[in-house]
Write a protein that holds these residues in place. Structure first.
Motif, short mmCIF file in Angstrom:
data_model
loop_
_atom_site.label_atom_id
_atom_site.label_comp_id
_atom_site.label_asym_id
_atom_site.label_seq_id
_atom_site.Cartn_x
_atom_site.Cartn_y
_atom_site.Cartn_z
N MET A 50 -34.88 -3.59 45.63
CA MET A 50 -35.63 -2.92 46.71
C MET A 50 -36.33 -1.67 46.18
SD MET A 50 -34.19 -1.65 50.39
CE MET A 50 -34.26 -3.12 51.37
N LYS A 51 -37.61 -1.56 46.53
CA LYS A 51 -38.38 -0.40 46.05
C LYS A 51 -37.94 0.89 46.72
CE LYS A 51 -42.52 -3.04 45.85
NZ LYS A 51 -43.64 -3.26 46.73
N ASP A 103 -47.12 16.87 57.76
CA ASP A 103 -48.17 16.50 58.69
C ASP A 103 -48.78 17.78 59.28
OD1 ASP A 103 -49.70 15.00 60.34
OD2 ASP A 103 -48.09 14.43 61.69
N ILE A 104 -50.01 17.68 59.78
CA ILE A 104 -50.60 18.84 60.46
C ILE A 104 -50.04 18.86 61.89
CG2 ILE A 104 -52.74 19.89 61.25
CD1 ILE A 104 -54.13 18.28 59.02
N PRO A 144 -38.45 4.01 48.90
CA PRO A 144 -39.46 4.34 49.92
C PRO A 144 -40.33 5.51 49.48
CG PRO A 144 -37.26 4.19 50.87
CD PRO A 144 -37.10 4.16 49.39
N THR A 145 -41.60 5.47 49.87
CA THR A 145 -42.49 6.57 49.50
C THR A 145 -42.08 7.84 50.26
OG1 THR A 145 -43.99 5.88 51.22
CG2 THR A 145 -44.52 5.16 49.00
N VAL A 146 -42.26 8.97 49.61
CA VAL A 146 -41.90 10.24 50.24
C VAL A 146 -43.04 10.65 51.16
CG1 VAL A 146 -41.38 12.67 49.79
CG2 VAL A 146 -40.58 10.89 48.23
N ARG A 147 -42.69 10.92 52.40
CA ARG A 147 -43.72 11.32 53.36
C ARG A 147 -44.03 12.80 53.21
NH1 ARG A 147 -42.14 10.62 58.57
NH2 ARG A 147 -40.01 10.07 58.05
N LEU A 148 -45.31 13.11 53.24
CA LEU A 148 -45.74 14.49 53.05
C LEU A 148 -45.89 15.18 54.40
CD1 LEU A 148 -48.32 13.70 50.28
CD2 LEU A 148 -46.11 14.79 50.01
#
Lengths: 215, 129
Positions: free
Chosen positions: B1-2, B10-11, B4-8
């Protein structure tokens, strides 16, 4: 950290946004056993209608337009583990807001030149929105209604996206009768026929999406 | 399993968020009839002042008043790349206005505080005298 948000976007109608939103909502809520919010920002409200056919207590069905979308997203993120937004099949203010807020944008496309052209346009909108809001907005093209039997046009369509350097989700949604039947029952093939090929397809699709946005 | 991308981040502010997306909205969304009409009115209204004799006379007689309202000028053309200056000059020529007026119209449509008097070409009136 707020709940992840997935936007289903395409500037073309009939690509499969509502179908994907419904499949993801039912499958993720089922798998995680947690509340998933579905915001229908399409004026036709097709997703909202199908969700209300079988009022799943683990799916929060909401409606919004461009005016109310940002507030609705906030409310949905407070209540649900994951938020999905279904959009109308054309460029709209709501589409820009949804993309600008999304943690993942899924762009459905059928294997046809029309769909590929619009998917390319939508991908360009995502890239420009990412520049403007100053953060990365991941996106994936999702092939929908792909033929079960190998066909030259499907192969050719996949090749077009590869050449354009656009990322394809590794799992495609196949053309299956079960996906049409669910529009009448409001129940996904995972509930009505858990051992079917359609259910397996949705399960793989859900895993591929959750690999990208784990709640 | 990859992984998960890190979420940056938000405005958070809605006004800032929608303002940031506005250039993209202007580019890809179909124009709304109401605001579009208003925009066309803003774009076409000023040069017409130079087309009517009465209006031209009115401009000429108000020259001092207009210059007083405009206040001192500073020139920015030195920082414009030649390519941009040429494109402005081309557009200006097509519309029968000066490049300065053309630039001022662009700035006004972008929301900068360009006033009516800034868009009057006094040199044109002087030449017509």
């Amino acid at each position: 950290m707020s709940s992840p948000l997935i936007a289903l976007a395409s500037t073309k109608g009939g690509a499969g946004k509502t179908t994907l939103a419904f499949l993801l909502a039912t499958s993720i809520s089922r798998r995680l056993g947690k509340l998933v919010a579905c915001i229908d920002a399409d004026p036709n409200a097709t997703l909202d209608t199908v969700l209300r056919l079988y009022a799943d207590p683990d799916i929060l069905a909401l409606r919004a337009d461009a005016e109310t979308l940002l507030q609705t997203i906030r409310e949905a993120r407070e209540q649900a583990t994951l938020v999905l937004i279904d959009l109308e099949g054309s460029a709209s203010q709501a589409m820009l807001y949804a993309i600008g807020k999304a943690d993942l944008v899924l762009i459905p496309a059928q294997p046809s030149a029309f769909d590929i052209r619009e998917a390319n346009k939508t991908a360009a909108v995502v890239a420009q929105a990412a520049d403007l809001v100053g953060r990365e907005i991941p996106f994936r093209i999702v092939f929908t209604r792909t033929p079960v039997l190998r066909q030259r046009v499907a192969e050719h369509s996949r090749e077009q996206f590869k050449r354009a350097g656009l990322p394809l989700l590794p799992v495609e949604i196949m053309e299956r009768v079960a996906f049409r039947e669910m529009t009448y029952s409001g129940r996904s093939p995972q509930a009505t026929a858990p051992d079917s090929a359609a259910a397996a397809n949705i399960d793989a699709f859900t895993s591929a999406v959750l690999d990208l946005v784990a709640p | 399993m990859k992984k998960p991308t890190v979420r940056l981040p938000d405005i958070e502010d809605d006004a800032a968020f929608t303002a940031r997306l506005q250039p993209l909205a202007s580019k890809i969304l179909p124009a709304q009839p109401g605001p579009q009409e208003a925009k066309e009115d803003r774009l076409s209204g000023i040069p017409e002042l130079h087309q009517s004799v009465t209006a031209r006379q009115a401009v000429a007689s108000r020259r001092d008043e207009i210059e007083a309202k405009r206040g001192p000028k500073k020139r920015y053309e030195y920082v414009l790349p030649v390519r941009v200056g040429d494109a402005l000059a081309d557009d200006a020529r097509k519309n029968g206005i000066s490049a300065t007026i053309c630039l001022l119209q662009v700035l006004r449509n972008a929301g900068y505080p360009v006033i009516q008097e800034d868009l009057l070409d006094l040199r044109l009136e002087r030449a017509r005298k």
